[in-house]
Scaffold this motif. Structure first.
Motif, PDB file in Angstrom:
ATOM      1  N   GLY A  86      71.193 -25.083  14.540  1.00  0.00           N
ATOM      2  CA  GLY A  86      70.586 -23.867  14.020  1.00  0.00           C
ATOM      3  C   GLY A  86      70.644 -23.706  12.517  1.00  0.00           C
ATOM      4  O   GLY A  86      70.532 -22.574  12.012  1.00  0.00           O
ATOM      5  N   MET A  87      70.751 -24.803  11.797  1.00  0.00           N
ATOM      6  CA  MET A  87      70.884 -24.710  10.345  1.00  0.00           C
ATOM      7  C   MET A  87      69.604 -24.257   9.648  1.00  0.00           C
ATOM      8  O   MET A  87      69.609 -23.942   8.460  1.00  0.00           O
ATOM      9  N   HIS A  88      68.482 -24.209  10.392  1.00  0.00           N
ATOM     10  CA  HIS A  88      67.234 -23.775   9.758  1.00  0.00           C
ATOM     11  C   HIS A  88      67.361 -22.353   9.212  1.00  0.00           C
ATOM     12  O   HIS A  88      66.879 -22.066   8.111  1.00  0.00           O
ATOM     13  N   GLU A  89      68.005 -21.453   9.967  1.00  0.00           N
ATOM     14  CA  GLU A  89      68.147 -20.074   9.494  1.00  0.00           C
ATOM     15  C   GLU A  89      69.071 -20.007   8.276  1.00  0.00           C
ATOM     16  O   GLU A  89      68.871 -19.177   7.386  1.00  0.00           O
ATOM     17  N   TRP A  90      70.053 -20.861   8.231  1.00  0.00           N
ATOM     18  CA  TRP A  90      70.969 -20.895   7.095  1.00  0.00           C
ATOM     19  C   TRP A  90      70.266 -21.430   5.853  1.00  0.00           C
ATOM     20  O   TRP A  90      70.499 -20.955   4.734  1.00  0.00           O
ATOM     21  N   ALA A  91      69.385 -22.429   6.055  1.00  0.00           N
ATOM     22  CA  ALA A  91      68.651 -23.002   4.926  1.00  0.00           C
ATOM     23  C   ALA A  91      67.660 -21.996   4.332  1.00  0.00           C
ATOM     24  O   ALA A  91      67.277 -22.121   3.161  1.00  0.00           O
ATOM     25  N   MET A  92      67.284 -20.994   5.098  1.00  0.00           N
ATOM     26  CA  MET A  92      66.354 -19.982   4.599  1.00  0.00           C
ATOM     27  C   MET A  92      67.021 -18.998   3.637  1.00  0.00           C
ATOM     28  O   MET A  92      66.326 -18.242   2.942  1.00  0.00           O
ATOM     29  N   VAL A  93      68.352 -19.000   3.612  1.00  0.00           N
ATOM     30  CA  VAL A  93      69.067 -18.085   2.708  1.00  0.00           C
ATOM     31  C   VAL A  93      69.965 -18.854   1.729  1.00  0.00           C
ATOM     32  O   VAL A  93      70.721 -18.237   0.980  1.00  0.00           O
ATOM     33  N   TYR A  94      69.874 -20.166   1.732  1.00  0.00           N
ATOM     34  CA  TYR A  94      70.729 -20.991   0.879  1.00  0.00           C
ATOM     35  C   TYR A  94      70.452 -20.696  -0.593  1.00  0.00           C
ATOM     36  O   TYR A  94      69.329 -20.823  -1.077  1.00  0.00           O
ATOM     37  N   ARG A  95      71.490 -20.273  -1.285  1.00  0.00           N
ATOM     38  CA  ARG A  95      71.412 -19.944  -2.714  1.00  0.00           C
ATOM     39  C   ARG A  95      70.280 -18.968  -3.029  1.00  0.00           C
ATOM     40  O   ARG A  95      69.654 -19.032  -4.089  1.00  0.00           O
ATOM     41  N   ALA A  96      70.045 -18.055  -2.107  1.00  0.00           N
ATOM     42  CA  ALA A  96      68.951 -17.103  -2.284  1.00  0.00           C
ATOM     43  C   ALA A  96      69.465 -15.804  -2.886  1.00  0.00           C
ATOM     44  O   ALA A  96      70.464 -15.248  -2.409  1.00  0.00           O
ATOM     45  N   PRO A  97      68.798 -15.279  -3.912  1.00  0.00           N
ATOM     46  CA  PRO A  97      69.207 -13.985  -4.465  1.00  0.00           C
ATOM     47  C   PRO A  97      68.956 -12.839  -3.496  1.00  0.00           C
ATOM     48  O   PRO A  97      69.644 -11.823  -3.523  1.00  0.00           O
ATOM     49  N   GLN A  98      67.949 -13.004  -2.620  1.00  0.00           N
ATOM     50  CA  GLN A  98      67.654 -12.009  -1.587  1.00  0.00           C
ATOM     51  C   GLN A  98      67.434 -12.743  -0.275  1.00  0.00           C
ATOM     52  O   GLN A  98      66.942 -13.870  -0.253  1.00  0.00           O
ATOM     53  N   THR A  99      67.786 -12.091   0.836  1.00  0.00           N
ATOM     54  CA  THR A  99      67.604 -12.701   2.149  1.00  0.00           C
ATOM     55  C   THR A  99      66.388 -12.105   2.846  1.00  0.00           C
ATOM     56  O   THR A  99      65.878 -11.060   2.446  1.00  0.00           O
ATOM     57  N   ARG A 100      65.931 -12.773   3.910  1.00  0.00           N
ATOM     58  CA  ARG A 100      64.730 -12.358   4.619  1.00  0.00           C
ATOM     59  C   ARG A 100      64.978 -11.151   5.517  1.00  0.00           C
ATOM     60  O   ARG A 100      64.040 -10.503   5.954  1.00  0.00           O
ATOM     61  N   HIS A 101      66.231 -10.863   5.839  1.00  0.00           N
ATOM     62  CA  HIS A 101      66.576  -9.724   6.684  1.00  0.00           C
ATOM     63  C   HIS A 101      67.538  -8.824   5.911  1.00  0.00           C
ATOM     64  O   HIS A 101      68.300  -9.297   5.057  1.00  0.00           O
ATOM     65  N   PRO A 102      67.528  -7.529   6.195  1.00  0.00           N
ATOM     66  CA  PRO A 102      68.390  -6.615   5.434  1.00  0.00           C
ATOM     67  C   PRO A 102      69.864  -6.719   5.790  1.00  0.00           C
ATOM     68  O   PRO A 102      70.710  -6.239   5.030  1.00  0.00           O
ATOM     69  N   GLN A 103      70.201  -7.325   6.922  1.00  0.00           N
ATOM     70  CA  GLN A 103      71.604  -7.395   7.329  1.00  0.00           C
ATOM     71  C   GLN A 103      72.382  -8.305   6.380  1.00  0.00           C
ATOM     72  O   GLN A 103      71.850  -9.286   5.857  1.00  0.00           O
TER      73      GLN A 103
END
Length: 256
Positions: A86-103
Motif C-alpha cells: 500500500g505504499m502508493h498512498e504514502w507516495a502521494m504525500v511524500y515530502r508534500a507541503p499539503q496532503t490530499r486529505h484533511p486528516q
C-alpha cells in the motif's frame, strides 16, 4: 417488491450505500472513506441505482469494449504482486507541503517520509502513480502510463480491483447492472482497506452502519505487512470471477 422484480432488488441492494452518501451531501458533510466511490468515479448515484439487463454493443461503444476486454484479459493473465504494502498512498504525500486529505498523518510528515524511503516502491497502476509527489515519482521502479495499462495492470493491485467497478459501469448497457453492483460492493470493501493502510490518522471515522470505527493497518511494521498482503490476496480471489465475467460478457457481445 417481488422475487421477479430485478430493478427493485437492485435498488434495495445498493440503497444502503447510496442513501447515506446522499444524506451527507444534503448536509454538506464528507466521509473520508465512503464518498470516494461517488466522487472519484463518474457514475452518479441515480445511475448506480437504476437497473439494466445485459445488451448488445452499440458501434460507438465497440472501441471501449474491445480495449476493456484486452485490459481485463491481460490483467487476469499476470501474476499478482502482493509486496507493495500500500505504499502508493504514502507516495502521494511524500515530502508534500499539503496532503490530499484533511486528516493528519498518523506518523507525522517526517515519519511518513521515512517509511517511504525505507521501502521499495513498485506501483503498477497509472491512476495511483499520477498522484505521486514529484520527489516520489523517481523512487517508483515501474513506469506505467495512461496509454499502457494493459502492460502493467496486475490482479494484486487494490486500485485495479476497484477499477473493475469503472470498467463495468462504463459499459453497463452491455454487461448489465448486476455485474456493476458486484464490482461496486467489492470496490467498497477494497477502499476501506486502502485507507486503513494509508498514512492518514482517521481516528473516529465510522466504517459501517454498525458503528465499527477505523483501525489502521500499520504497513510500516511486519505484522501490518502480513495483514495487508493477506487482505490483498483475498481481494484478488474475489475479483477474479468478476473480472472473468466482465471479459466473457464483453467478448460475447462483441462477437454477437
Amino acid at each position: 417488491m417481488t422475487a421477479q422484480d430485478p430493478a427493485a432488488r437492485h435498488a434495495a441492494r445498493l440503497a444502503p450505500y447510496v442513501e447515506p452518501h446522499l444524506a451527507r451531501r444534503r448536509q454538506q458533510e464528507k466521509h473520508a472513506v465512503h464518498d470516494f466511490l461517488f466522487t472519484y468515479y463518474s457514475f452518479r448515484p441515480a445511475q448506480l441505482l437504476r437497473w439494466l439487463p445485459p445488451g448488445p454493443v452499440p458501434e460507438a461503444r465497440r472501441p471501449l469494449a474491445e480495449a476493456t476486454t484486452r485490459l481485463l484479459r491481460a490483467t487476469a493473465g499476470r501474476e499478482g504482486n502482493f509486496g507493495c504494502f500500500g505504499m502508493h498512498e504514502w507516495a502521494m504525500v511524500y515530502r508534500a507541503p499539503q496532503t490530499r486529505h484533511p486528516q493528519p498523518l498518523r506518523l507525522g510528515p517526517q515519519g511518513t517520509d521515512q517509511v517511504v524511503e525505507g521501502h521499495r516502491l513498485g506501483c503498477s497502476h497509472w491512476d495511483a502513480v499520477r498522484f505521486f509527489t514529484p520527489p516520489a515519482l523517481p523512487r517508483n521502479t515501474l513506469r506505467p502510463f495512461k496509454d499502457d495499462r494493459a502492460d502493467f495492470e496486475q490482479p494484486g493491485c487494490l486500485h485495479a480491483t476497484m477499477d473493475l467497478y469503472k470498467h463495468a459501469y462504463r459499459l453497463v448497457e452491455v454487461v448489465g447492472s448486476d455485474l456493476v453492483a458486484d464490482a461496486f460492493e467489492l470496490a467498497w470493501d477494497v477502499r476501506v482497506v486502502d485507507m486503513r493502510a494509508a498514512p492518514y490518522d482517521l481516528t473516529g471515522v465510522v466504517l459501517d452502519p454498525y458503528g465499527t470505527e477505523w483501525t489502521p493497518i500499520a504497513v510500516e511494521t511486519p505484522a501490518g505487512k502480513r495483514e495487508y498482503a493477506d487482505l490483498q490476496r483475498g481481494f484478488a480471489e474475489r475479483a477474479a470471477p468478476i473480472r472473468r465475467r466482465l471479459a466473457d460478457r464483453l467478448e460475447e457481445a462483441l462477437a454477437g
